[in-house]
Design an enzyme around this catalytic site. Sequence first.
Site, short mmCIF file in Angstrom:
data_model
loop_
_atom_site.label_atom_id
_atom_site.label_comp_id
_atom_site.label_asym_id
_atom_site.label_seq_id
_atom_site.Cartn_x
_atom_site.Cartn_y
_atom_site.Cartn_z
CB SER A 1 37.74 36.75 3.01
OG SER A 1 36.51 36.78 2.35
CB SER B 1 34.52 38.86 4.17
OG SER B 1 35.28 37.77 4.67
CE LYS C 1 36.28 37.62 8.21
NZ LYS C 1 36.60 36.94 6.94
#
Lengths: 467, 92
Positions: free
Chosen positions: A166, A142, A67
Site C-alpha cells: 500500500s 491503498s 494517511k
Amino acid sequence: MTSISEIKKRMKETSAEEVVQSLFDKIERSKLNAFITLTKEQALKEARKADKNGAKGALAAIPIAVKDNISTRGIRTTCASKILKGYVPPYDAHVIGRLKAEGAIIIGKTNMDEFAMGSSTETSFFGPTRNPHDLSRVPGGSSGGSAATVAGGEVPIALGSDTGGSVRCPASFCGVVGLKPTYGLVSRYGLISYANSLEQIGPLGCSVEDVALLLDVIAGHDPRDSTSHVVKKKRYIDELEDDVSDIKIGVPKEYFEGVDKGVEKAVWDGIKLLEDMGASYSEIGLSHTKYALASYYIIAMSEASSNLARFDGVRYGLRLKKDKDWHTTFSEIRADGFGEEVKRRILLGTYALSAGYYGRYYLKALKVRTLIKQDFENAFKKVDVLIAPTMPFTAFKIGEKIDDPLSLYMADVNTVPINLAGVPSISIPCGFANGLPIGMQIIGKHFDEGAILRMAYTFEKHVEATE
Amino acid sequence: MITKKDVEHIGWLARIKLSDEEKEEFTTQLNSILDYFAKLDEIDPNVAPTHHVSGVVNVFRDDAVKESLDQKDVLQNAPKKEEGFFKGPRIV
C-alpha cells in the site's frame, strides 16, 4: 514535484506562512481528491510560529500529509470509512509524536482505500483519488492520497502504510519514491490495524533523500508497540552514497512473469544501469512465490476479521438512533458502516478462521509464509538486494477492475511476498510507458534499509543524468 | 463450494447483516476467491507456521502505575454514555 530542499529555499526567500498558504491554495484547487481532512488553520498557525520563533528539528516547518488511518489527536481520523463517522482520536500515533518533535507541519489527512483494503483508492467512502499523470486513472492504493498529493507537487512528503504493497503500489503508479520498512522498525502504535502482523507505516516523497530523512524521524523503538524492535539508531541520510560497486543484485525471475513488456524493459534497463555503476547481478529463484498471493490474502483477511471486530458503535463511530438487542444492533451498525470490500474481507477472514476450515486456510497460509520467508533468507545468502517490478503494469482506469475483486488482488502479486517475509522494500520511479510512471522495487535484508536506500539513491542520481 | 446459506451464517458470525442482493453477490465472489485460495491445496509443507516474522515471543514490562488518558478524553467519542460509562445495547 516539490522537494524538501525546494520548500526550505522558498521559505527562506519568503516565509513559512506564505509557503504553507501557497500549498493550501494549490490543494484547494486540486482535482486529485487526495485529502479527506485539511488542517489549514492549525498548519498556518504553526507556520507563523516557526516564522516568529525560528523553526527547529530535522523537519523544521516542513509540510507533511498523513494517511487517514494514522491517529492524530484532535484531528478526525476516518480510515476512509463511514463507520468511523465523527471519530476524533484522543491521542497521537507514535509517528505523529515524532513528526511534531521534529517540527513538521501536518497539512491534512489523506484519502485511502477503506481501512487500507485495496490497491486503487477507489473503495474510499469519500470517493476515489485521481492520478496526477492522468486524471481518469487510479493513483494506486491503498495510500493513494499520500502518493498523489506528493506527485502533484502539493506537499513534499507524506506518510502511508503498507500491509501488502500500500505504499509501494501508489508510489509506482504516481512516480514517487515510497518505502516499506522492515517489520518492527517503525512503531504501529496509533496505526488503526487492518492486518497487524504484516503492516508498517512508511514514508513517501519525491526523492530518495527526502524519504531517508523522513524514515530517520519515524524509525526507532517504542514500548507501546510490542513488535517494535530495539535497533541501533543510525541515520539513514548518512547512508546515501553514490556507490554501489560492492553490491550483488539478485533478480527473481518469478517477479517478471505476466509483467507488461514496457514495465519489464524499464526495470531491466534499471538493473543494467546499476551494473554500469559497478554492481553485479545474477538471476535467482524464489520458488514459492506462486503461493504468496493466496497465503497473503488468507492471513490479511483473517487478521482483519479479528481487528475490525472492535467497530461496534459502543466506544466510537456510527450508532443506531434506537438500540435493539445487541446482536441486531451491532449487525446493523456494521452493515451500514462498512463498505463492500471491507465486508468481503471480513466475511472471508471469518470463514477462513471458522471451525473446520482453520487448518485448510489459515494454518496452511502461515506454513506457506514460512516457506516464503525461507526463500528470501536463502536468496540473501547469495545476494545483497533483490530488484523486481513493483507492479506488473502501470496505473489502470478508474472503474476498470473494481467490479472484479480477484483481478484487483492479482495486481499485488509482486508486493505481498515482501510483507509476508517482513523485509524492507523501496519503490523508485524507473521510467514511463505511454506517459505513465513505472516503479522498480529494491528489496533488502531485515533492517538493511541502508543498502536499499543507497542503491536507490545511486540509481536516482544517474537515471536523472542519463535522461 | 459455499452456498447462500453459508454466506448468511458467516455474516451472522461476523455480526454483519447482509441484504438479499449482498448474499447473492458475495456467494458468487467468495466462491471465485476461494477457488483461487485452493491453490494452497497443491502443497502440504512440513514446516512450523510463521505468525510473526519478528520472532518476538513475550514482551514483558514492569507492572507500574503510569498516567493514562483522562476519562473525559476516553468518552469523548462515545455515541451513548451514562455516568462516566460507555452505554452498550441491552445484552439480556
